[in-house]
Scaffold this motif. Sequence first.
Motif, PDB file in Angstrom:
ATOM      1  N   LYS A 155      76.572  60.392  23.032  1.00 46.38           N
ATOM      2  CA  LYS A 155      77.709  60.127  23.904  1.00 46.38           C
ATOM      3  C   LYS A 155      77.750  61.063  25.111  1.00 46.38           C
ATOM      4  N   ARG A 156      76.772  61.949  25.228  1.00 45.32           N
ATOM      5  CA  ARG A 156      76.842  62.951  26.285  1.00 45.32           C
ATOM      6  C   ARG A 156      76.780  62.339  27.679  1.00 45.32           C
ATOM      7  N   GLY A 157      75.858  61.405  27.871  1.00 40.52           N
ATOM      8  CA  GLY A 157      75.756  60.773  29.181  1.00 40.52           C
ATOM      9  C   GLY A 157      77.038  60.047  29.550  1.00 40.52           C
ATOM     10  N   GLU A 158      77.623  59.314  28.573  1.00 39.80           N
ATOM     11  CA  GLU A 158      78.858  58.580  28.822  1.00 39.80           C
ATOM     12  C   GLU A 158      80.010  59.530  29.117  1.00 39.80           C
ATOM     13  N   PHE A 159      80.126  60.616  28.322  1.00 35.86           N
ATOM     14  CA  PHE A 159      81.239  61.546  28.511  1.00 35.86           C
ATOM     15  C   PHE A 159      81.138  62.254  29.852  1.00 35.86           C
ATOM     16  N   PHE A 160      79.941  62.805  30.152  1.00 36.25           N
ATOM     17  CA  PHE A 160      79.796  63.511  31.418  1.00 36.25           C
ATOM     18  C   PHE A 160      79.926  62.561  32.602  1.00 36.25           C
ATOM     19  N   GLY A 161      79.511  61.307  32.422  1.00 35.51           N
ATOM     20  CA  GLY A 161      79.712  60.333  33.484  1.00 35.51           C
ATOM     21  C   GLY A 161      81.193  60.109  33.758  1.00 35.51           C
ATOM     22  N   LYS A 162      81.986  59.966  32.677  1.00 37.36           N
ATOM     23  CA  LYS A 162      83.441  59.769  32.817  1.00 37.36           C
ATOM     24  C   LYS A 162      84.099  60.999  33.417  1.00 37.36           C
ATOM     25  N   ARG A 163      83.779  62.172  32.856  1.00 37.45           N
ATOM     26  CA  ARG A 163      84.388  63.412  33.334  1.00 37.45           C
ATOM     27  C   ARG A 163      84.027  63.673  34.793  1.00 37.45           C
ATOM     28  N   ASN A 164      82.774  63.453  35.134  1.00 39.26           N
ATOM     29  CA  ASN A 164      82.333  63.723  36.497  1.00 39.26           C
ATOM     30  C   ASN A 164      82.910  62.738  37.498  1.00 39.26           C
ATOM     31  N   ARG A 165      83.196  61.497  37.061  1.00 42.52           N
ATOM     32  CA  ARG A 165      83.862  60.558  37.967  1.00 42.52           C
ATOM     33  C   ARG A 165      85.255  61.062  38.329  1.00 42.52           C
ATOM     34  N   ILE A 166      85.992  61.531  37.312  1.00 37.07           N
ATOM     35  CA  ILE A 166      87.336  62.070  37.571  1.00 37.07           C
ATOM     36  C   ILE A 166      87.257  63.316  38.442  1.00 37.07           C
ATOM     37  N   VAL A 167      86.322  64.186  38.112  1.00 36.34           N
ATOM     38  CA  VAL A 167      86.143  65.420  38.882  1.00 36.34           C
ATOM     39  C   VAL A 167      85.817  65.103  40.336  1.00 36.34           C
ATOM     40  N   ASN A 168      84.955  64.128  40.554  1.00 41.34           N
ATOM     41  CA  ASN A 168      84.543  63.825  41.920  1.00 41.34           C
ATOM     42  C   ASN A 168      85.641  63.145  42.729  1.00 41.34           C
ATOM     43  N   VAL A 169      86.508  62.374  42.070  1.00 37.86           N
ATOM     44  CA  VAL A 169      87.649  61.801  42.788  1.00 37.86           C
ATOM     45  C   VAL A 169      88.543  62.915  43.312  1.00 37.86           C
ATOM     46  N   MET A 170      88.883  63.867  42.431  1.00 40.49           N
ATOM     47  CA  MET A 170      89.734  64.975  42.850  1.00 40.49           C
ATOM     48  C   MET A 170      89.012  65.883  43.844  1.00 40.49           C
ATOM     49  N   ASN A 171      87.723  66.034  43.669  1.00 38.89           N
ATOM     50  CA  ASN A 171      86.947  66.827  44.622  1.00 38.89           C
ATOM     51  C   ASN A 171      87.003  66.196  46.006  1.00 38.89           C
ATOM     52  N   PHE A 172      86.880  64.874  46.039  1.00 41.35           N
ATOM     53  CA  PHE A 172      86.944  64.158  47.317  1.00 41.35           C
ATOM     54  C   PHE A 172      88.316  64.300  47.960  1.00 41.35           C
ATOM     55  N   ILE A 173      89.375  64.069  47.166  1.00 36.62           N
ATOM     56  CA  ILE A 173      90.734  64.143  47.708  1.00 36.62           C
ATOM     57  C   ILE A 173      91.040  65.545  48.230  1.00 36.62           C
ATOM     58  N   SER A 174      90.679  66.568  47.438  1.00 37.78           N
ATOM     59  CA  SER A 174      90.967  67.941  47.859  1.00 37.78           C
ATOM     60  C   SER A 174      90.111  68.353  49.051  1.00 37.78           C
ATOM     61  N   THR A 175      88.859  67.921  49.089  1.00 40.17           N
ATOM     62  CA  THR A 175      88.003  68.231  50.247  1.00 40.17           C
ATOM     63  C   THR A 175      88.532  67.567  51.511  1.00 40.17           C
ATOM     64  N   PHE A 176      88.921  66.309  51.384  1.00 37.09           N
ATOM     65  CA  PHE A 176      89.453  65.570  52.533  1.00 37.09           C
ATOM     66  C   PHE A 176      90.749  66.214  53.023  1.00 37.09           C
ATOM     67  N   GLY A 177      91.631  66.565  52.064  1.00 35.07           N
ATOM     68  CA  GLY A 177      92.883  67.219  52.444  1.00 35.07           C
ATOM     69  C   GLY A 177      92.648  68.572  53.094  1.00 35.07           C
ATOM     70  N   ALA A 178      91.655  69.325  52.573  1.00 37.70           N
ATOM     71  CA  ALA A 178      91.334  70.629  53.160  1.00 37.70           C
ATOM     72  C   ALA A 178      90.840  70.473  54.596  1.00 37.70           C
ATOM     73  N   GLY A 179      90.045  69.441  54.846  1.00 39.86           N
ATOM     74  CA  GLY A 179      89.553  69.190  56.201  1.00 39.86           C
ATOM     75  C   GLY A 179      90.685  68.864  57.163  1.00 39.86           C
ATOM     76  N   LEU A 180      91.667  68.085  56.688  1.00 35.20           N
ATOM     77  CA  LEU A 180      92.821  67.758  57.532  1.00 35.20           C
ATOM     78  C   LEU A 180      93.632  69.014  57.868  1.00 35.20           C
ATOM     79  N   ILE A 181      93.792  69.890  56.867  1.00 35.47           N
ATOM     80  CA  ILE A 181      94.543  71.133  57.107  1.00 35.47           C
ATOM     81  C   ILE A 181      93.843  71.988  58.161  1.00 35.47           C
ATOM     82  N   LEU A 182      92.539  72.156  58.032  1.00 38.48           N
ATOM     83  CA  LEU A 182      91.803  72.966  59.003  1.00 38.48           C
ATOM     84  C   LEU A 182      91.808  72.314  60.390  1.00 38.48           C
ATOM     85  N   ALA A 183      91.678  70.978  60.432  1.00 39.69           N
ATOM     86  CA  ALA A 183      91.690  70.282  61.721  1.00 39.69           C
ATOM     87  C   ALA A 183      93.030  70.473  62.429  1.00 39.69           C
TER      88      ALA A 183
END
Length: 562
Positions: A155-183
């Motif tokens: 189940k490792r591939g499935e679990f890390f795939g699920k966890r990393n999808r959630i992580v990457n969504v939040m990573n994207f949102i926080s990165t995008f928000g950080a860019g707006l703040i700096l801009a």
Amino acid sequence: MVKLSEIIKQREQARKKPEIPEHLKIKKSLDYSIYDGFFTSIKSGVTSSFIMPFAIALQAGTGMLAAFSALPELAGSFFQLFSQKAVEIFKTRKAIMFWTALLQSLIWLPILLFPFIAKESLWLLLLLITLEAVIGGFQGPIFNSVLGDLIPEHKRGEFFGKRNRIVNVMNFISTFGAGLILAYFKKLDAAQSAAHYVFFGFAILFFLAFISRFIASFFKARYYDPPFTPARQSHSFFTFIKNMQQDNYGIFVTFVFFFRVASAITAPFFVLYLLREMKFTYFQFTLIVAAAIIGTFLSMGFWGKMIDKKGSKAALQLSAFLLPLSPFLIVISALFAPTAAFIFLILEELFSGIAWAGFNLSTNGFLFDATSKEQRINYTAYYNIFISIALAGGAFLGSALISVVPVFLLSGIVTLYLISGILRLLVTVLFVKKVRDARMVEIDFPGRGFFSRVISITPHQGATIEVLGTYHRKPVAVLAKPKPIKKISQDEKSQYQKKSMDYLKKNVEQEKRIKAKPFKTKLEEVGNIVEKIKKETQEKDLKEKLAEPEEQNSDKNDGRRN
């Protein structure tokens, strides 16, 4: 008459909560792991892509940029060597994870104040960033060890795939928000001809990093820490280096090491290329970085399923051949006008995110598959040390080359990307075929799948052949007549054993080239295993034949009753 002590004892027993079953503890811990990853990804999103822009805003030179790119990871990996010893001393992995995450969050408080109290002391900032990486890196092998004990292998591939999808969504949102703040704060600088408002933007980002990592530390405190005994006779780092070319895991680490060196040549200069050479704004820079996060998110499920079905080696090989294309695409971007180059680089980073997702997920999966539970902390630390040395060596090599390579198209940075692409491709061609998988994969036959542990000689498992001869039955109603379990025919068994033996001999021949052990001895071991399997198969067939008359008589009696 009831004694007072008995009454107190009964009340204490009534107050005690019932013991939670282990499978529920594991399930809750995996949920906490996702929550932990959720908040940690916020910290990563507002810091990992913006440390280099922060250093550039503080007027750091190319040498200092190389130091910011290389030294924190290198120092963090070195201190991972002490992770195993810490577990032996404190006897708990959960407490170590909690306290290191908590301390790591507190480091961001002096970092956010740095531009206002010590703006000229870049080495002090480098020290703080390195200390944060050391604390986080020290925790890494322990965290991987706990996850390795909690997640089932299949189940490792499935679990890390699920966890990393959630992580990457939040990573994207926080990165995008950080860019707006700096801009936003950069516009204030431009409107008032100043150069200090942007540091308020960076202070907000680092405060968010403190809050998110602080929350994540408390989720780490709620993990279930399964019983764990550190290996008593663990191999030292120097013994591991000595035997690297004699086992599959060592060859894997060697391949990833040289591939990371080839990739790290350009690592310190990507942000510099975008902000100074291409003169992109913080918002444009954020969109380019966010494209890589989107690519990672969209492809994580695909890579996870591929690893679960075909093994880490297949995903590693495919992604390793895709990644050399990324620097070549960056070289091509230098031919376009700024607007066209901006769009082209977004597409390039989207592709790069997809390829790196496969590479990182497959290397992570391979690390879990190729190490035993007892050795995982040490072997993870050794792996991370090699990778950090590769990143540091590549970064400093790139810093040295940038002043001597000829200018190609736009600048010397473009020349470095061309060199990086060629080196990545060369390393992949030379090494990736030597790496063998180390986990459950599927051997395909027409119309039927046979699941078998990879037939190879590994340091931990030796030579194994495991035949699964039946399908998994589907759940049926209580009153329904069970469907007969399909059994493989003798012909199919022979085909499978023949294909298994061919695959085994191929691995033995490869093992002969990298080990001193005589090939004849290995072949004798293979012969013993095959004889054992044949004997077990014959005994099983005999039992089935003896059981068939009894089943037929039972069916006749059932017919008479009806």
